[in-house]
Scaffold this motif. Structure first.
Motif, PDB file in Angstrom:
ATOM      1  N   TYR A   1      30.883  27.386 -15.471  1.00 27.35           N
ATOM      2  CA  TYR A   1      30.506  26.031 -15.065  1.00 27.35           C
ATOM      3  C   TYR A   1      29.243  26.134 -14.231  1.00 27.35           C
ATOM      4  O   TYR A   1      28.836  27.231 -13.812  1.00 27.35           O
ATOM      5  CB  TYR A   1      31.626  25.361 -14.254  1.00 27.35           C
ATOM      6  N   THR A   2      28.595  25.010 -13.981  1.00 32.50           N
ATOM      7  CA  THR A   2      27.416  24.982 -13.118  1.00 32.50           C
ATOM      8  C   THR A   2      27.590  23.871 -12.086  1.00 32.50           C
ATOM      9  O   THR A   2      28.419  22.972 -12.249  1.00 32.50           O
ATOM     10  CB  THR A   2      26.134  24.720 -13.927  1.00 32.50           C
ATOM     11  N   GLY A   3      26.790  23.959 -11.027  1.00 37.22           N
ATOM     12  CA  GLY A   3      26.833  22.941  -9.991  1.00 37.22           C
ATOM     13  C   GLY A   3      27.824  23.280  -8.894  1.00 37.22           C
ATOM     14  O   GLY A   3      28.482  24.338  -8.918  1.00 37.22           O
ATOM     15  N   VAL A   4      27.949  22.370  -7.919  1.00 37.03           N
ATOM     16  CA  VAL A   4      28.861  22.561  -6.788  1.00 37.03           C
ATOM     17  C   VAL A   4      30.262  22.145  -7.233  1.00 37.03           C
ATOM     18  O   VAL A   4      30.527  20.961  -7.437  1.00 37.03           O
ATOM     19  CB  VAL A   4      28.414  21.745  -5.561  1.00 37.03           C
ATOM     20  N   GLU A   5      31.118  23.100  -7.382  1.00 39.05           N
ATOM     21  CA  GLU A   5      32.501  22.877  -7.845  1.00 39.05           C
ATOM     22  C   GLU A   5      33.415  23.786  -7.026  1.00 39.05           C
ATOM     23  O   GLU A   5      33.676  24.930  -7.412  1.00 39.05           O
ATOM     24  CB  GLU A   5      32.642  23.182  -9.336  1.00 39.05           C
ATOM     25  N   PRO A   6      33.902  23.319  -5.883  1.00 40.42           N
ATOM     26  CA  PRO A   6      34.694  24.175  -4.993  1.00 40.42           C
ATOM     27  C   PRO A   6      35.890  24.836  -5.666  1.00 40.42           C
ATOM     28  O   PRO A   6      36.260  25.954  -5.307  1.00 40.42           O
ATOM     29  CB  PRO A   6      35.134  23.212  -3.888  1.00 40.42           C
ATOM     30  N   MET A   7      36.502  24.162  -6.654  1.00 44.07           N
ATOM     31  CA  MET A   7      37.679  24.717  -7.338  1.00 44.07           C
ATOM     32  C   MET A   7      37.361  25.073  -8.787  1.00 44.07           C
ATOM     33  O   MET A   7      38.262  25.213  -9.625  1.00 44.07           O
ATOM     34  CB  MET A   7      38.823  23.709  -7.273  1.00 44.07           C
ATOM     35  N   GLY A   8      36.087  25.234  -9.070  1.00 48.54           N
ATOM     36  CA  GLY A   8      35.669  25.497 -10.441  1.00 48.54           C
ATOM     37  C   GLY A   8      36.254  26.758 -11.049  1.00 48.54           C
ATOM     38  O   GLY A   8      36.549  26.808 -12.244  1.00 48.54           O
ATOM     39  N   LEU A   9      36.423  27.796 -10.226  1.00 47.62           N
ATOM     40  CA  LEU A   9      36.973  29.042 -10.757  1.00 47.62           C
ATOM     41  C   LEU A   9      38.439  28.891 -11.165  1.00 47.62           C
ATOM     42  O   LEU A   9      38.963  29.723 -11.910  1.00 47.62           O
ATOM     43  CB  LEU A   9      36.838  30.166  -9.728  1.00 47.62           C
ATOM     44  N   LEU A  10      39.090  27.827 -10.692  1.00 40.75           N
ATOM     45  CA  LEU A  10      40.474  27.585 -11.089  1.00 40.75           C
ATOM     46  C   LEU A  10      40.557  26.750 -12.361  1.00 40.75           C
ATOM     47  O   LEU A  10      41.235  27.118 -13.321  1.00 40.75           O
ATOM     48  CB  LEU A  10      41.247  26.911  -9.952  1.00 40.75           C
TER      49      LEU A  10
END
Length: 423
Positions: free
Chosen positions: A74-83
Motif C-alpha cells: 500500500y502507499t500513503g499514511v496508513e497506520p494499520m496498513g500492514l494488517l
C-alpha cells in the motif's frame, strides 16, 4: 538483528483484535529507507504477508501513524496498513479466523531496503485477542441449536444479539466474540455442517432461528428488551425474514445482502412461507483474476414469477440498519438497499437507516483484518470476486464497526434509546 534498532508496538504488543496499535521504529540512520514487513498464519495454517517501504525522519524514527508508505502492499499514511493488506501468495484465499480462543498473531519486522529478504534489523510480535478478559465462551448444543454463546463479564443484564455470520457450512466465532467484548451477549449459530448437523440442506426453517432467539431471551443475564440480529450476504435475507415473521426482534443489521429470499425455500411451522430466488448464469462474468463476478447473477426479484421470494419487511415491528457497499461484486446490495428504503418510505415507514460505503467490497467485517478481493464460494462452487478498493474498504470497516454498536445500543438498551430520542 541490530542492537541499535528497536521496533515497538504501542501502547502494548498485546491488544484486542479491533484495537489499533502504533508501529514505531527508532535507532535508524537519518533518512534511512527501510522495508517494514508483517506476516501471520490463519486458522487453516495459511501464511499471509505484507510489506511497505518507509523513510526515517532526521532522528532515525519511522512512525506508521505519521509517515507515508512509499511503496509495497500500500502507499500513503496508513497506520494499520500492514494488517489490512496482509495477503496470501495463492489467489482467491480468504483469511480464516474463526476460533475465538486463538489470537491473531502478527509478526512485524524491519529490514534494510536493499536486503528486504535478509535478516531483520528488529522484530516485534502483536498478539491480537478475540476474547477480552472475563468474556465467557459457551458452546451450545441445546435442542436443534448448534453454536457458541458469548457473555460479557459482570451481572448484566446485557443486550442480546443473534449473529448470522455466514450461510456456509460450519461456524465462525470472530464477529460474535468481538461484539461480546463491547458489552453484548451474542449467540452465533451454524446453519448446517457443524457438529452433528447435516452437511447440506435443501431448505431452511425459520423455526431454527425462533429457537435461537428463545434461547437468548431466557438467559438470566439477557436484557428484557428484545434481541438484535446481525447478518451479512445470504444471511441478510434470513435476517429480514426473522425480523418480519418472528416476535421480539427489535433491531436488525443487514449487511450486503438481498431483499428476497435467495437460493433455498424458507419454511415456518411446516409450511413454505417464501420461495427461492435463483441464480441466472447469464448475468455472471469472469474477472481478470479468474474469479467470477456474480453481482448480476440473480433472476429479476421484482418479476411477477418471483413475487413469492420477496420478503414483506413492511410487516416488521423493529428497526433496520441497511448497509451497502458500492463495489460489492457478490450482490447488487446498493440496489436492494435502495429498493427497501423506497418501499418502506412509500408505505409510510421510518423504522430504518441506511449507510452506503463507496469503493468498498462485499465482505465488510470487523476492522483490521486482511482485505479479501476474492475467494472460493461454496454455493457457486468456484472463486468469486468480492470487490472493493483495499484502503477504502478498510476505512469502511472501522466506521461500520462503531455504527453497528451504536445501532444496537440505541435500539436494544432502553436508557440509550431514550437518551438519543431526547437529543
Amino acid at each position: 538483528m541490530s542492537s541499535l534498532v528497536r521496533l515497538r508496538l504501542l501502547p502494548s504488543a498485546k491488544c484486542l483484535y479491533t484495537q489499533p496499535v502504533q508501529v514505531l521504529v527508532d535507532g535508524l540512520r537519518s533518512s534511512q529507507v527501510v522495508t517494514m514487513k508483517a506476516r501471520a498464519t490463519d486458522d487453516k495454517g495459511v501464511l499471509f504477508h505484507a510489506s511497505a517501504v518507509y523513510r526515517a525522519d532526521s532522528g532515525g524514527v519511522v512512525d506508521l501513524r505519521r509517515d507515508p508508505s512509499l511503496g509495497g502492499s500500500y502507499t500513503g499514511v496508513e497506520p494499520m496498513g500492514l494488517l489490512w493488506s496482509l495477503r496470501a501468495d495463492t489467489l482467491h484465499t480468504k483469511f480464516y479466523k474463526s476460533d475465538s480462543r486463538k489470537p491473531h498473531v502478527v509478526r512485524f519486522s524491519v529490514h534494510e531496503v536493499e536486503a528486504a529478504a535478509g535478516p531483520a534489523l528488529a522484530e516485534a510480535t502483536n498478539e491480537r485477542r478475540l476474547l477480552a478478559d472475563g468474556v465467557a465462551r459457551q458452546p451450545i448444543k441445546e435442542g436443534n441449536i448448534r453454536g457458541v454463546l458469548f457473555v460479557p463479564p459482570g451481572e448484566g443484564p446485557f443486550p442480546a444479539v443473534l449473529d448470522l455470520y455466514t450461510f456456509g457450512g460450519g461456524l465462525s466465532e470472530r464477529r460474535a466474540s468481538l461484539l461480546a467484548n463491547c458489552g453484548f451477549m451474542v449467540l452465533t449459530v451454524a446453519l448446517y455442517g457443524h457438529d452433528d448437523q447435516p452437511k447440506k440442506v435443501t431448505k431452511l426453517h425459520l423455526d431454527y432461528f425462533e429457537e435461537a432467539i428463545q434461547l437468548l431471551r431466557k438467559h438470566p443475564k439477557a436484557m428484557d428488551s428484545g434481541v438484535g440480529v446481525i447478518s451479512i450476504s445470504k444471511s441478510g435475507d434470513l435476517a429480514l425474514s426473522i425480523a418480519t415473521y418472528l416476535p421480539n426482534v427489535k433491531a436488525t443489521a443487514w449487511i450486503n445482502g438481498c431483499c428476497s429470499n435467495v437460493a433455498l425455500p424458507l419454511y415456518y411451522r411446516g409450511s413454505q412461507i417464501r420461495s427461492a430466488l435463483m441464480y441466472d448464469t447469464r448475468g455472471i462474468t469472469v474477472t481478470e483474476s479468474g474469479a467470477l463476478n456474480i453481482k448480476h447473477g440473480l433472476h429479476d426479484h421484482l418479476a411477477p414469477e418471483n413475487e413469492g421470494s420477496l420478503i414483506p419487511i413492511e410487516r416488521a415491528a423493529g428497526r433496520f440498519l441497511f448497509v451497502a457497499a458500492e463495489d460489492d461484486l457478490n450482490w447488487d446490495s446498493c440496489l436492494f438497499a435502495n429498493q427497501m428504503e423506497e418501499r418502506l418510505r412509500r408505505l409510510g415507514k421510518d423504522n430504518f437507516e441506511k449507510v452506503v460505503y463507496p469503493q468498498s467490497g462485499h465482505y465488510l467485517e470487523p476492522p483490521f483484518g486482511p482485505y479479501c478481493p476474492s475467494s472460493f464460494h461454496g454455493v457457486v462452487g468456484a472463486p468469486v470476486a468480492w470487490g472493493g478498493e483495499p484502503k477504502a474498504h478498510a476505512t469502511a470497516e472501522v466506521h461500520l464497526w462503531n455504527k453497528i454498536q451504536e445501532f444496537f445500543r440505541t435500539h436494544l438498551v432502553p436508557e440509550a434509546g431514550a437518551a438519543k430520542a431526547r437529543l
